[in-house]
Design an enzyme around this catalytic site. Sequence first.
Site, PDB file in Angstrom:
ATOM      1  N   ASP A  74       0.837  -1.200   0.000  1.00  0.00           N
ATOM      2  CA  ASP A  74       0.000   0.000   0.000  1.00  0.00           C
ATOM      3  C   ASP A  74       0.870   1.248   0.000  1.00  0.00           C
ATOM      4  O   ASP A  74       2.077   1.197   0.255  1.00  0.00           O
ATOM      5  CB  ASP A  74      -1.057   0.001   1.104  1.00  0.00           C
ATOM      6  CG  ASP A  74      -0.489   0.158   2.494  1.00  0.00           C
ATOM      7  OD1 ASP A  74       0.719   0.431   2.630  1.00  0.00           O
ATOM      8  OD2 ASP A  74      -1.245   0.017   3.465  1.00  0.00           O
ATOM      9  N   ILE A  75       0.240   2.360  -0.321  1.00  0.00           N
ATOM     10  CA  ILE A  75       0.961   3.630  -0.456  1.00  0.00           C
ATOM     11  C   ILE A  75       1.211   4.205   0.935  1.00  0.00           C
ATOM     12  O   ILE A  75       0.295   4.326   1.750  1.00  0.00           O
ATOM     13  CB  ILE A  75       0.143   4.626  -1.304  1.00  0.00           C
ATOM     14  CG1 ILE A  75      -0.171   4.022  -2.676  1.00  0.00           C
ATOM     15  CG2 ILE A  75       0.895   5.943  -1.468  1.00  0.00           C
ATOM     16  CD1 ILE A  75      -1.150   4.840  -3.501  1.00  0.00           C
ATOM     17  N   GLU A  79      -5.979   2.247  -0.589  1.00  0.00           N
ATOM     18  CA  GLU A  79      -4.693   2.442  -1.252  1.00  0.00           C
ATOM     19  C   GLU A  79      -3.866   1.157  -1.259  1.00  0.00           C
ATOM     20  O   GLU A  79      -2.669   1.168  -1.506  1.00  0.00           O
ATOM     21  CB  GLU A  79      -3.899   3.554  -0.568  1.00  0.00           C
ATOM     22  CG  GLU A  79      -3.388   3.255   0.817  1.00  0.00           C
ATOM     23  CD  GLU A  79      -4.374   3.571   1.928  1.00  0.00           C
ATOM     24  OE1 GLU A  79      -3.932   3.778   3.069  1.00  0.00           O
ATOM     25  OE2 GLU A  79      -5.598   3.610   1.657  1.00  0.00           O
TER      26      GLU A  79
END
Length: 323
Positions: free
Chosen positions: A193-194, A236
């Site tokens: 994930d970001i 995300e």
Amino acid sequence: MSADLNMNEIHWLMDMFNTVDVGLVVLDREYKVCVWNGFMENHSGLLPSAVKHKDLFDLFPAIDEKWFRSKSESVFVLKNRSFTIWEQQPYIFRFKNYRPITGKADYMYQNATFIPLTNTRGDVEHICIIIYDVTDVAVNKKELEQLNKKLEQVSQTDSLTQLANRGHWEHTLRQEFLRTKRSGGCSTLLMFDIDHFKKVNDEYGHSCGDEALRHIAKLLKDTLRETDIAGRYGGEEFAITLLDTDKQGALIIAERLRELIAATPVVYKDQLVSMTVSIGIASYSNEFKNHERWIEAADKALYNSKHNGRNSITIFDDIKNDA
């Protein structure tokens, strides 16, 4: 009176023969044309006099001769009718489609019936081929199939990133889990994930966040192999199934992806917004009872990467015994 009646009947029959909205062709044993009705004349542009006693395959070289002879010979020999539909053979005679309603089709789709014609001794010396124009049916069915395929694709796709949505991606992972379990092969799950994605949304707005998600999805499409299956797992977070890839191969792919994302900022309203990602890797293991356990393992590795400073990669095997 009787002679007049017979002449009238013949006239009616000939009128019906030439105006009926199906093609009627009679061939002899040498595949020479004996009868050619108005439908065939109108669609081929050839008069009966121009085709009579001519070899069918010389007249229409586009006919699949091997297939046609095989179909016809069974009618000649077995004296049984035979049928063909457009799904098996789109057409026998390559006639252009002139119907305005089905203008999307270049050529007429055809169903056909092959009928044995016996002489007075009961021998089959000729066959009659009836050609039905089924272009409307074919086009409608093809359009419906395309629509259903598009609807299926939409139901499996994340609308923002155009990657597989969570439901479809997880379905493919389950299939891969079962396949790998049967074959004893190796596949690896990669989840990432970001980092600090909330900060991107807070500083630049949710439109920038959406653009960032699309940006990463494009990077995935451009760099992953055709066999890899990428999906948006939620928010995300992304997931990638690396087929037939062990953990060392997955680590190389993950590191390449981590570096690429860090070095490729998203452009939003003339601003460069840099991002990094945290990644977790879990290779298939016989210890996993189902695909959900596989996801949990990759997610645990991902959590470890985030907990240890982000912008890093963790392999589940390296931490699975940690408390």
